[in-house]
Design a protein around this motif. Structure first.
Motif, mmCIF file in Angstrom:
data_model
loop_
_atom_site.group_PDB
_atom_site.id
_atom_site.type_symbol
_atom_site.label_atom_id
_atom_site.label_comp_id
_atom_site.label_asym_id
_atom_site.label_seq_id
_atom_site.Cartn_x
_atom_site.Cartn_y
_atom_site.Cartn_z
ATOM 1 N N ILE A 200 39.370 36.531 37.667
ATOM 2 C CA ILE A 200 40.474 35.637 37.996
ATOM 3 C C ILE A 200 41.561 35.803 36.949
ATOM 4 C CG2 ILE A 200 41.205 33.232 38.241
ATOM 5 C CD1 ILE A 200 38.453 32.576 39.311
ATOM 6 N N ILE A 201 42.793 35.991 37.406
ATOM 7 C CA ILE A 201 43.935 36.047 36.502
ATOM 8 C C ILE A 201 44.895 34.929 36.890
ATOM 9 C CG2 ILE A 201 43.676 38.544 36.226
ATOM 10 C CD1 ILE A 201 46.243 38.814 37.955
ATOM 11 N N HIS A 202 45.920 34.746 36.090
ATOM 12 C CA HIS A 202 46.915 33.716 36.375
ATOM 13 C C HIS A 202 48.294 34.359 36.439
ATOM 14 C CE1 HIS A 202 43.509 31.271 35.057
ATOM 15 N NE2 HIS A 202 44.059 30.281 35.737
ATOM 16 N N ILE A 203 49.099 33.844 37.337
ATOM 17 C CA ILE A 203 50.419 34.410 37.589
ATOM 18 C C ILE A 203 51.450 33.289 37.523
ATOM 19 C CG2 ILE A 203 50.524 34.097 40.099
ATOM 20 C CD1 ILE A 203 51.196 37.476 38.551
ATOM 21 N N SER A 204 52.648 33.611 37.114
ATOM 22 C CA SER A 204 53.720 32.608 37.017
ATOM 23 C C SER A 204 54.520 32.576 38.316
ATOM 24 C CB SER A 204 54.654 32.939 35.859
ATOM 25 O OG SER A 204 53.962 32.888 34.632
ATOM 26 N N PHE A 205 54.780 31.365 38.785
ATOM 27 C CA PHE A 205 55.650 31.205 39.951
ATOM 28 C C PHE A 205 56.392 29.888 39.809
ATOM 29 C CE2 PHE A 205 56.775 30.039 44.276
ATOM 30 C CZ PHE A 205 57.364 31.223 44.700
ATOM 31 N N ASP A 206 57.728 29.980 39.819
ATOM 32 C CA ASP A 206 58.564 28.804 39.537
ATOM 33 C C ASP A 206 58.101 28.196 38.204
ATOM 34 O OD1 ASP A 206 60.032 29.249 41.811
ATOM 35 O OD2 ASP A 206 58.968 27.793 43.021
ATOM 36 N N PRO B 32 58.945 34.084 56.166
ATOM 37 C CA PRO B 32 59.934 34.001 55.074
ATOM 38 C C PRO B 32 59.345 33.490 53.767
ATOM 39 C CG PRO B 32 60.880 33.198 57.120
ATOM 40 C CD PRO B 32 59.421 33.375 57.380
ATOM 41 N N THR B 33 58.446 32.506 53.861
ATOM 42 C CA THR B 33 57.806 31.988 52.653
ATOM 43 C C THR B 33 56.925 33.045 52.013
ATOM 44 O OG1 THR B 33 57.834 29.710 53.446
ATOM 45 C CG2 THR B 33 56.216 30.253 51.755
ATOM 46 N N LEU B 34 56.156 33.778 52.830
ATOM 47 C CA LEU B 34 55.285 34.823 52.283
ATOM 48 C C LEU B 34 56.107 35.940 51.636
ATOM 49 C CD1 LEU B 34 52.453 35.165 54.972
ATOM 50 C CD2 LEU B 34 52.520 33.755 52.894
ATOM 51 N N HIS B 35 57.231 36.279 52.235
ATOM 52 C CA HIS B 35 58.096 37.309 51.648
ATOM 53 C C HIS B 35 58.636 36.840 50.293
ATOM 54 C CE1 HIS B 35 58.563 40.612 54.590
ATOM 55 N NE2 HIS B 35 58.218 39.696 55.472
ATOM 56 N N ARG B 36 58.978 35.576 50.205
ATOM 57 C CA ARG B 36 59.480 35.038 48.932
ATOM 58 C C ARG B 36 58.374 35.079 47.876
ATOM 59 N NH1 ARG B 36 59.650 29.771 46.671
ATOM 60 N NH2 ARG B 36 58.600 28.963 48.518
ATOM 61 N N LEU B 37 57.161 34.682 48.261
ATOM 62 C CA LEU B 37 56.035 34.749 47.331
ATOM 63 C C LEU B 37 55.744 36.190 46.934
ATOM 64 C CD1 LEU B 37 53.558 32.200 48.969
ATOM 65 C CD2 LEU B 37 54.749 31.916 46.794
ATOM 66 N N PHE B 38 55.764 37.088 47.913
ATOM 67 C CA PHE B 38 55.455 38.486 47.622
ATOM 68 C C PHE B 38 56.453 39.071 46.634
ATOM 69 C CE2 PHE B 38 56.285 42.976 48.344
ATOM 70 C CZ PHE B 38 55.023 43.511 48.101
ATOM 71 N N PHE C 173 55.078 40.699 43.358
ATOM 72 C CA PHE C 173 55.179 42.154 43.253
ATOM 73 C C PHE C 173 55.878 42.573 41.972
ATOM 74 C CE2 PHE C 173 57.476 46.128 44.037
ATOM 75 C CZ PHE C 173 56.415 46.964 44.367
ATOM 76 N N SER C 174 56.964 41.904 41.641
ATOM 77 C CA SER C 174 57.714 42.287 40.445
ATOM 78 C C SER C 174 56.878 42.110 39.187
ATOM 79 C CB SER C 174 59.000 41.455 40.347
ATOM 80 O OG SER C 174 58.692 40.078 40.232
ATOM 81 N N GLN C 175 55.979 41.128 39.181
ATOM 82 C CA GLN C 175 55.115 40.925 38.013
ATOM 83 C C GLN C 175 53.943 41.913 37.996
ATOM 84 O OE1 GLN C 175 54.275 36.701 36.900
ATOM 85 N NE2 GLN C 175 55.398 36.210 38.784
ATOM 86 N N LEU C 176 53.316 42.114 39.155
ATOM 87 C CA LEU C 176 52.114 42.939 39.206
ATOM 88 C C LEU C 176 52.420 44.423 39.053
ATOM 89 C CD1 LEU C 176 50.227 41.090 42.084
ATOM 90 C CD2 LEU C 176 49.772 40.961 39.627
ATOM 91 N N LYS C 177 53.559 44.874 39.560
ATOM 92 C CA LYS C 177 53.887 46.293 39.463
ATOM 93 C C LYS C 177 54.001 46.738 38.009
ATOM 94 C CE LYS C 177 56.915 49.803 41.477
ATOM 95 N NZ LYS C 177 57.111 50.598 40.261
ATOM 96 N N CYS C 178 54.425 45.833 37.154
ATOM 97 C CA CYS C 178 54.580 46.174 35.741
ATOM 98 C C CYS C 178 53.235 46.356 35.042
ATOM 99 C CB CYS C 178 55.381 45.096 35.024
ATOM 100 S SG CYS C 178 57.084 44.938 35.592
ATOM 101 N N GLN C 179 52.178 45.717 35.554
ATOM 102 C CA GLN C 179 50.891 45.774 34.868
ATOM 103 C C GLN C 179 49.839 46.569 35.610
ATOM 104 O OE1 GLN C 179 48.609 41.798 35.521
ATOM 105 N NE2 GLN C 179 50.764 41.217 35.512
ATOM 106 N N GLU C 180 50.132 47.016 36.851
ATOM 107 C CA GLU C 180 49.132 47.680 37.669
ATOM 108 C C GLU C 180 49.256 49.199 37.534
ATOM 109 O OE1 GLU C 180 46.142 48.527 39.287
ATOM 110 O OE2 GLU C 180 46.486 46.377 39.487
ATOM 111 N N ALA C 181 48.152 49.862 37.172
ATOM 112 C CA ALA C 181 48.170 51.305 36.964
ATOM 113 C C ALA C 181 47.453 52.067 38.075
ATOM 114 C CB ALA C 181 47.514 51.647 35.623
#
Length: 337
Positions: free
Chosen positions: A165-171, A219-225, A229-237
């Motif tokens: 389990i990881i934690h992600i920032s949103f708002d 629309p809500t899912l696209h906003r969440l994605f 995505f911008s956070q995970l792409k930076c850390q995903e190899a």
């Protein structure tokens, strides 16, 4: 390509040079043989004309385009030249080198359709598929139906390397999500129900009323994605990663997959490895056989957790995962590039 696998229709060099050539201004074209498959809505193109590795991303993008064959993903096939796919695996390389359970099930079903192997005593077929991103061949069980182009195919999925389990920032929130890592692809499971209960404003009332599969929720899912995505792409190899929006009450899932080699993002109709990831995250705490069926935009897939003994010590039980669902072959022919 290994001598154990047959070379079909034209050489990889011819295809690659035709696709990449820009020196001659005259119109040029190349053809390749394809199979278009619908595994629970996750439309897949299988190419069995040999293609050089460096040309595959370009060709895959051409084939996936709306004005061409139109699909969510492309895999490249080669078959054993001296033996049955029950003993020598079909080779399947995905467009980004990732693992894909739906494409694996598709390749297995095509092997049955093309009569590459004999049936078992119970009428099923058990082809082997060696898919990119997997360290071992995958045994599939394919069951024909009364329709010659429709099958039910089960694949023994690779076991997750890690589940955490990881934690992600949103708002203003810090939110939990499961991370399930497979060879070649990592999935992040977004617990939409839990997020909604934490703060309805994060998800919106349309989800609570209509469920994940409703158009009003997109629309809500696209906003969440976009935020995730911008956070995970930076850390995903990994070669690919997915974000699986999942609702525990309705057992609905909306999968989104990013493939690095082609820089493609697809809101998929179904996702086999994503379904397996949800199963691994939710079922692994149960010490016994369990099944989970997930409703997705293109249909339903079922993941089975079966516990196996790996030694004589009762403490050495471990879960294995099997992905089952329909596969329909929709077209076979030549594509022109």
């Amino acid at each position: 390509m290994s001598s154990n696998y047959q070379d079909t229709s034209r050489t990889a060099k011819t295809i690659a040079s035709t696709v990449s050539s820009k020196q001659d201004s005259r119109p040029r074209s190349a053809s390749l043989h394809f199979i278009k498959v619908n595994p629970a809505g996750n439309i897949t193109i299988l190419v069995d004309t040999p293609i050089e590795d460096e040309a595959r991303p370009t060709i895959a993008n051409q084939l996936m385009a709306y004005n061409h064959l139109h699909a969510e993903q492309v895999g490249f096939l080669s078959y054993p030249s001296n033996g049955s796919p029950r003993e020598i695996p079909i080779r399947l390389t995905m467009m980004g080198g990732e693992f894909c359970g739906n494409a694996t099930r598709s390749a297995a079903s095509y092997a049955v359709y093309a009569r590459m192997l004999a049936p078992e005593a119970d009428g099923s077929y058990q082809p082997l598929v060696y898919c990119s991103g997997s360290s071992a061949p995958i045994r599939c069980i394919v069951r024909p139906t009364n329709h010659p182009f429709i099958f039910y195919a089960e694949a023994h999925m690779p076991s997750p390397q890690t589940v955490d389990i990881i934690h992600i920032s949103f708002d203003t929130w810090t939110l939990p999500l499961h991370r399930v890592t497979f060879p070649g692809i990592t999935h992040y499971i977004v617990p939409i129900r839990a997020w909604y209960e934490l703060s309805p404003s994060i998800v919106g009332n349309a989800f609570h009323t209509d469920g994940l599969l409703a158009d009003a929720v997109r629309p809500t899912l696209h906003r969440l994605f976009d935020s995730l995505f911008s956070q995970l792409k930076c850390q995903e190899a990994a070669a690919a990663f997915g974000i699986m929006f999942y609702d525990t009450i309705r057992q609905e899932m909306v999968p989104v997959v990013y493939v690095d080699a082609t820089e493609s993002i697809f809101w998929e109709q179904s996702c086999a490895s994503g379904t397996t990831a949800v199963g691994a995250a939710l079922l692994c705490s149960y010490r016994g056989n369990q099944s989970l069926t997930l409703h997705q935009p293109g249909g339903t897939l079922t993941v089975h957790q079966r516990w196996h003994t790996v030694s004589h010590d009762d403490q050495s039980l471990c879960p294995q995962y099997y992905l089952d669902g329909p596969v329909q072959i929709t077209a076979i022919g030549d594509a022109f590039l």
